[in-house]
Design an enzyme around this catalytic site. Structure first.
Site, PDB file in Angstrom:
ATOM      1  N   ASP A  73       0.874  -1.090  -0.038  1.00  0.00           N
ATOM      2  CA  ASP A  73       0.198  -0.149  -0.049  1.00  0.00           C
ATOM      3  C   ASP A  73       0.852   1.296   0.023  1.00  0.00           C
ATOM      4  OD1 ASP A  73       0.950  -0.391   2.475  1.00  0.00           O
ATOM      5  OD2 ASP A  73      -0.716  -0.778   3.535  1.00  0.00           O
ATOM      6  N   ASN A 142      -7.227  -2.519  14.465  1.00  0.00           N
ATOM      7  CA  ASN A 142      -8.655  -2.693  14.317  1.00  0.00           C
ATOM      8  C   ASN A 142      -8.933  -4.031  13.162  1.00  0.00           C
ATOM      9  OD1 ASN A 142      -7.597  -1.697  11.703  1.00  0.00           O
ATOM     10  ND2 ASN A 142      -8.970  -0.084  11.671  1.00  0.00           N
ATOM     11  N   HIS A 144      -7.198  -4.273  10.428  1.00  0.00           N
ATOM     12  CA  HIS A 144      -6.835  -4.120   8.666  1.00  0.00           C
ATOM     13  C   HIS A 144      -5.608  -4.803   8.319  1.00  0.00           C
ATOM     14  CE1 HIS A 144      -4.335  -0.249   9.987  1.00  0.00           C
ATOM     15  NE2 HIS A 144      -3.643  -1.003   9.258  1.00  0.00           N
ATOM     16  N   GLU A 149      -9.580  -1.705   5.324  1.00  0.00           N
ATOM     17  CA  GLU A 149     -10.066  -1.272   6.824  1.00  0.00           C
ATOM     18  C   GLU A 149     -11.341  -2.116   6.926  1.00  0.00           C
ATOM     19  OE1 GLU A 149      -8.591   0.492   8.704  1.00  0.00           O
ATOM     20  OE2 GLU A 149      -7.798   2.148   8.111  1.00  0.00           O
TER      21      GLU A 149
HETATM   22  C1  GLP Z   1      -0.068   0.465   8.566  1.00  0.00           C
HETATM   23  C2  GLP Z   1       0.162  -0.574   7.251  1.00  0.00           C
HETATM   24  C3  GLP Z   1      -0.263  -2.182   7.693  1.00  0.00           C
HETATM   25  C4  GLP Z   1       0.495  -2.538   8.760  1.00  0.00           C
HETATM   26  C5  GLP Z   1       0.097  -1.434   9.901  1.00  0.00           C
HETATM   27  C6  GLP Z   1       0.422  -1.802  11.226  1.00  0.00           C
HETATM   28  O1  GLP Z   1      -1.609   0.866   8.651  1.00  0.00           O
HETATM   29  N1  GLP Z   1      -0.398  -0.241   6.083  1.00  0.00           N
HETATM   30  O2  GLP Z   1       0.297  -2.928   6.547  1.00  0.00           O
HETATM   31  O3  GLP Z   1       0.303  -3.758   8.933  1.00  0.00           O
HETATM   32  O4  GLP Z   1       0.380  -0.396   9.582  1.00  0.00           O
HETATM   33  O5  GLP Z   1       1.326  -1.427  11.902  1.00  0.00           O
HETATM   34  P1  GLP Z   1       2.221  -1.726  13.121  1.00  0.00           P
HETATM   35  O6  GLP Z   1       3.046  -2.762  12.678  1.00  0.00           O
HETATM   36  O7  GLP Z   1       3.132  -0.238  13.264  1.00  0.00           O
HETATM   37  O8  GLP Z   1       1.575  -1.984  14.247  1.00  0.00           O
END
Ligand code: GLP
Length: 248
Positions: A73, A142, A144, A149
């Site tokens: 993304d 959440n 995702h 989402e």
């Molecule tokens: C972002 C990315 C996701 C990732 C998420 C979790 O939103 N788009 O791909 O999994 O963060 O982040 P973290 O690893 O910092 O908890």
């Protein structure tokens, strides 16, 4: 014939041990298939893995010269060299240190004028590369994955998405800890794009992920918890540290 089972769950003492295990797994996969296609994630969770993995490449123990990557993304309307972009994140933590060929690093372009065409281009490139061999994922609190989402329905393919407030807050670290500076929209692979990967590794660490991991594994499959769709895939490994595994 392999009968599909529930996701495999591997619990590690801490984040370092988890990153080490993933580094070993990915290095072995590349040794077996130098032209591997990797799906990559951003976020705090995979950083240790990227650092350990980049060290192996720097030591000449892993060769990425034939490999391809596709990131999940990207924020909308951020130039790729903006310090908050996921492309900059990847440049800092991995791409700047390893011998990936520039033309085999693939990213959704958040500045594309026609986002629909850009998403179609990305899907076509994944197909042209032969599909994703191993997709690495993190998970939002959440539920995702990528930027899919929670919603009444999920998009199968790459698409433009409005980010949840919770997600913008979680990503504020890339924008001077100011959630209001996090873009409100992004481009993301879709759920089918992710589920078409031949194998998937989901990483989660820390107590804040324990509820979502429990629901991902034990809960019903629902678009209100996108990560629950991984239960539909035949080859998923969930790698967690003890804190994230505390409710399993
Ligand atoms: C972002 C990315 C996701 C990732 C998420 C979790 O939103 N788009 O791909 O999994 O963060 O982040 P973290 O690893 O910092 O908890």
């Amino acid at each position: 014939m392999k009968v599909p089972g529930p996701p495999r769950i591997s619990v590690f003492r801490d984040e370092d041990a988890m990153a080490q295990a993933l580094t070993t797994r990915i290095a072995a996969a590349i040794a077996a298939n130098p032209a591997i296609v990797l799906g990559l994630a951003t976020g705090r969770t995979p950083i240790r893995f990227y650092h350990q993995f980049a060290s192996l490449v720097e030591q000449g123990r892993v060769d990425l010269s034939q490999a391809s990557t596709f990131n999940l993304d990207e924020f909308l309307a951020l130039p790729c060299d903006h310090p908050g972009s996921f492309r900059s994140f990847m440049d800092t933590h991995l791409f700047g240190r390893v011998n990936l060929a520039a033309e085999r690093i693939h990213f959704l372009d958040g500045t594309a004028r026609d986002t629909e065409q850009e998403c179609e281009r990305y899907e076509r490139e994944i197909v042209a590369a032969g599909g994703i061999d191993i997709q690495i994922l993190g998970v939002g609190t959440n539920g995702h994955i990528g930027f899919n989402e929670p919603a009444p329905a999920l998009e199968p393919r790459a698409h433009r998405v409005t980010l949840a407030q919770e997600t913008r807050e979680a990503n504020a670290g890339l924008f001077g800890n100011d959630p209001s500076r996090v873009p409100t929209e992004a481009l993301s692979m879709g759920m089918a794009t992710i589920l078409h990967a031949r194998s998937i590794v989901l990483l989660a660490s820390g107590a804040s992920k324990s509820v979502v991991i429990e629901r991902a594994v034990r809960g019903p499959i629902t678009p209100e918890l996108p990560v629950s769709f991984l239960q539909l895939h035949h080859d998923v490994e969930i790698m967690v540290d003890e804190a994230a595994a505390s409710r399993l």
